[in-house]
Design an enzyme around this catalytic site. Sequence first.
Site, PDB file in Angstrom:
ATOM      1  N   ALA A  65     -16.347   8.714  22.294  1.00 30.66           N
ATOM      2  CA  ALA A  65     -16.432   9.968  21.558  1.00 30.66           C
ATOM      3  C   ALA A  65     -17.791  10.023  20.859  1.00 30.66           C
ATOM      4  O   ALA A  65     -18.461   9.006  20.689  1.00 30.66           O
ATOM      5  CB  ALA A  65     -15.299  10.061  20.544  1.00 30.66           C
ATOM      6  N   GLU A 112     -10.242   6.057  27.360  1.00 26.08           N
ATOM      7  CA  GLU A 112      -9.002   6.792  27.139  1.00 26.08           C
ATOM      8  C   GLU A 112      -8.874   7.967  28.111  1.00 26.08           C
ATOM      9  O   GLU A 112      -7.798   8.211  28.671  1.00 26.08           O
ATOM     10  CB  GLU A 112      -8.939   7.272  25.682  1.00 26.08           C
ATOM     11  CG  GLU A 112      -8.725   6.119  24.712  1.00 26.08           C
ATOM     12  CD  GLU A 112      -8.960   6.493  23.260  1.00 26.08           C
ATOM     13  OE1 GLU A 112      -8.174   6.050  22.408  1.00 26.08           O
ATOM     14  OE2 GLU A 112      -9.921   7.235  22.966  1.00 26.08           O
ATOM     15  N   GLU A 132     -13.805   0.445  19.328  1.00 21.79           N
ATOM     16  CA  GLU A 132     -13.800   1.162  18.050  1.00 21.79           C
ATOM     17  C   GLU A 132     -13.772   0.226  16.852  1.00 21.79           C
ATOM     18  O   GLU A 132     -14.325   0.538  15.788  1.00 21.79           O
ATOM     19  CB  GLU A 132     -12.594   2.110  17.989  1.00 21.79           C
ATOM     20  CG  GLU A 132     -12.679   3.315  18.921  1.00 21.79           C
ATOM     21  CD  GLU A 132     -12.124   3.056  20.308  1.00 21.79           C
ATOM     22  OE1 GLU A 132     -11.921   4.029  21.043  1.00 21.79           O
ATOM     23  OE2 GLU A 132     -11.897   1.868  20.663  1.00 21.79           O
TER      24      GLU A 132
END
Length: 258
Positions: A65, A112, A132
Amino acid sequence: MGYEFIQTEKKDAVGIITLNRPKALNALCAGLIEELGRALDDMEADDAIGAVVLTGSEKAFAAGADIKEMSEKSFMDVYLQDFITDGWERITTCRKPIIAAVAGYALGGGCEVAMMCDFIIAAENAKFGQPEITIGTIPGSGGTQRLTRFVGKSKAMEMCLTGRLMDAAEAERAGLVSRIVPNDELMSDALKTAAQIAGLSRPIVMMAKESVNRAYETTLAEGVRFERRLFHSTFATEDQKEGMAAFAEKRTPKWQNR
């Protein structure tokens, strides 16, 4: 309407979506997710498309992200926005099969998104991970859940707690990817596979996909019962009659997609 962060094309009965933020290694910003959802909507509605291939670049499927987009957000910002929710699960609701063709990095949100697809074909240089933890957070779009279902608790726990990356060979051994192909054959192999699927009966393919997915949402007994009812329902289709007749007559079936 054109796209800024993705590219789309169609080859015969296969739709192709390419993530296209090369300077950011295809980091998944809000605009890209919105465009991806719009492209999937269009391909779902296109009767000429029977399967979809989702891919990135040779260097990165998607490196996560967009950290710059989220780094200054507060708890109330992400909670009230329901951040990384709106549009992020669109892949999982598609009825047509989606193949992830992964080369290079598929990290964080990129891993993901790949796991949301129906299966993954990996290039030899592919690397998967949920790093993460190394930037002070945890996966937020299903990483802890889907990775565990794919590779088991021990390996998923190690990866989520350390941020360690998994190469293509390990990913295949662990069951994360269906197979590995040479880097320069990734798209040709993915397109060939998608074309094979697209050349079958569309409603029967959808039923098969729905039944396999059910295995992750229910008990074995309930899953088998669901499968059997779908199996029974195929006998109400024209394509089941045609497929079995063609087999008996030793000819290629002519699917009506009904």
